[in-house]
Each structure stands twice: as structure tokens, then as C-alpha cells.
Design a protein around this motif. Structure first.
Motif, PDB file in Angstrom:
ATOM      1  N   LEU A   1       0.630  -1.066  -0.006  1.00 27.16           N
ATOM      2  CA  LEU A   1       0.092   0.043   0.074  1.00 27.16           C
ATOM      3  C   LEU A   1       0.999   1.275   0.052  1.00 27.16           C
ATOM      4  N   LEU A   2       0.743   2.065  -0.911  1.00 31.20           N
ATOM      5  CA  LEU A   2       1.593   3.215  -1.055  1.00 31.20           C
ATOM      6  C   LEU A   2       0.757   4.666  -0.770  1.00 31.20           C
ATOM      7  N   GLY A   3      -0.591   4.528  -1.027  1.00 28.08           N
ATOM      8  CA  GLY A   3      -1.394   5.678  -0.880  1.00 28.08           C
ATOM      9  C   GLY A   3      -2.758   5.382  -0.639  1.00 28.08           C
ATOM     10  N   CYS A   4      -3.456   6.389  -0.273  1.00 26.07           N
ATOM     11  CA  CYS A   4      -4.829   6.462   0.016  1.00 26.07           C
ATOM     12  C   CYS A   4      -5.560   7.708  -0.341  1.00 26.07           C
ATOM     13  N   PHE A   5      -6.884   7.601  -0.692  1.00 23.79           N
ATOM     14  CA  PHE A   5      -7.444   8.928  -0.945  1.00 23.79           C
ATOM     15  C   PHE A   5      -8.801   8.713  -0.409  1.00 23.79           C
TER      16      PHE A   5
END
Length: 203
Positions: free
Chosen positions: A106-110
Motif C-alpha cells: 500500500l503506497l497511498g490512499c484517498f
């Protein structure tokens, strides 16, 4: 300015050192997300199974922000806050994650909500809750319309485990995907209160 580099006043006064200012100035030369090799990344809708990973990423990233550090917000406080709104986030089905296509890391979340969605966030840090309420509530009341009119980009973060240039590009990629999603779902626009210095510099 003589070197063709610029920094916003907000980013300048929020920087904790000359080194931070230098890093922010250099972010200007990163370039658009179109220079990112999209094939290396996978974007997918946020699911209940992502909760533990996303909570850890959000809590870790926000601990690094100057605003949260200044207010003394802890990892557990941020995790509690996010967990308290997770049910509504899943129900609205407007949030997504970015992962490494190969490792699945997991690198990012919005994290998004319909602006009219009622939430009851739990704040371990009263100062942070008061600040967010003061900043967000007047805006939401001003533009409040029927459901589906405005999307609220409530939280967003990119892991610090990747280089600064990739981090900035991934953040821009998520913002572009957020705009695409908002149009697809028929929203008139997106509202956000964002303390991330990458966004401050690139906006």
C-alpha cells in the motif's frame, strides 16, 4: 526567484528548517504525474479488508505533518479518529488505494465522503477536533446542497517509504483520480482541507 524556484508563504513559515525549505523548493521540479510509469501502480476501491493497512498509513503519515506535530496528535489518536468514520467511508464508496503492482504494498490512499454524510468522529486530541471543525464546518454549511453535489476529500496520504519525487507524483496521481471519480459520480466539485506540504507546494 533568481534561480526560478518558488515557495508559498504558508509552506515557508511552516517549514521547520532550511533543509525542509530546500526540499520543498526542489519539489517544484518534479514534473506532472504523467511522467510516472502508471503500469507500476494499481488503483482500487477501498474495502473493509484494507482497514488495518490504511489506518496504519494514515496515522503514520499524519504524524509527520507539521500541523499534527504542533498539536501533539499521537499515532493512536489519528488511528482512533479514522476508525470512528470508517463505516461511513465504506458506505459512501468514494475512496480508493494505490498499491505497487508487483509487491502489492500500500503506497497511498484517498479518503472521500459525500459532503452531506453525517459523521461523528472521535478525537483523542480536542485541539485537532476544534481546528478541523472551525475550518471545515463553515465551508460545508455554505455549500451544502442535495446529496451527491460535493465530494469531501476528507483524508489523503502517501507512504514516506518511497522517494520524495515519487511521493509527490503519487499524490498528484491520486488527486487526478479523485477528480475523475467525482466527475464520474456526478459531483459538482471537491472540497478539502489539506495540510500536506506536497499539495501546498504543487498547487
Amino acid at each position: 526567484n533568481d534561480m526560478g524556484k518558488k515557495i508559498s508563504f504558508a509552506a515557508f513559515i511552516n517549514a521547520s528548517s532550511i533543509q525542509d525549505i530546500d526540499k520543498l523548493l526542489n519539489l517544484k521540479a518534479i514534473g506532472p504525474p504523467s511522467t510516472l510509469d502508471i503500469s507500476k501502480y494499481t488503483v482500487h476501491a477501498l474495502t473493509p479488508e484494507d482497514k488495518a493497512e490504511v489506518t496504519d498509513l494514515i496515522a503514520t503519515v499524519f504524524q509527520e505533518n507539521i500541523l499534527e506535530r504542533t498539536l501533539g496528535t499521537s499515532y493512536s489518536g489519528i488511528a482512533t479518529f479514522f476508525s470512528s468514520i470508517f463505516k461511513e467511508v465504506i458506505e459512501d464508496d468514494l475512496s480508493f488505494c494505490v498499491r505497487d503492482s508487483t509487491s502489492k504494498e500500500l503506497l497511498g490512499c484517498f479518503i472521500n465522503l459525500d459532503a452531506t454524510t453525517a459523521i461523528d468522529p472521535v478525537y483523542e486530541n480536542g485541539a485537532l477536533g476544534a481546528l478541523l471543525d472551525e475550518a471545515e464546518v463553515p465551508v460545508k454549511e455554505l455549500i451544502k446542497k442535495e446529496r451527491g453535489a460535493w465530494m469531501d476529500n476528507f483524508l489523503s496520504g502517501v507512504t514516506s517509504s518511497v522517494p520524495a519525487d515519487i511521493r509527490a507524483k503519487l499524490f498528484n496521481l491520486m488527486e487526478e483520480e479523485g477528480e475523475r471519480l467525482a466527475r464520474e459520480r456526478g459531483f459538482e466539485g471537491i472540497i478539502t482541507v489539506n495540510t500536506n506540504l506536497v499539495t501546498q507546494v504543487s498547487s
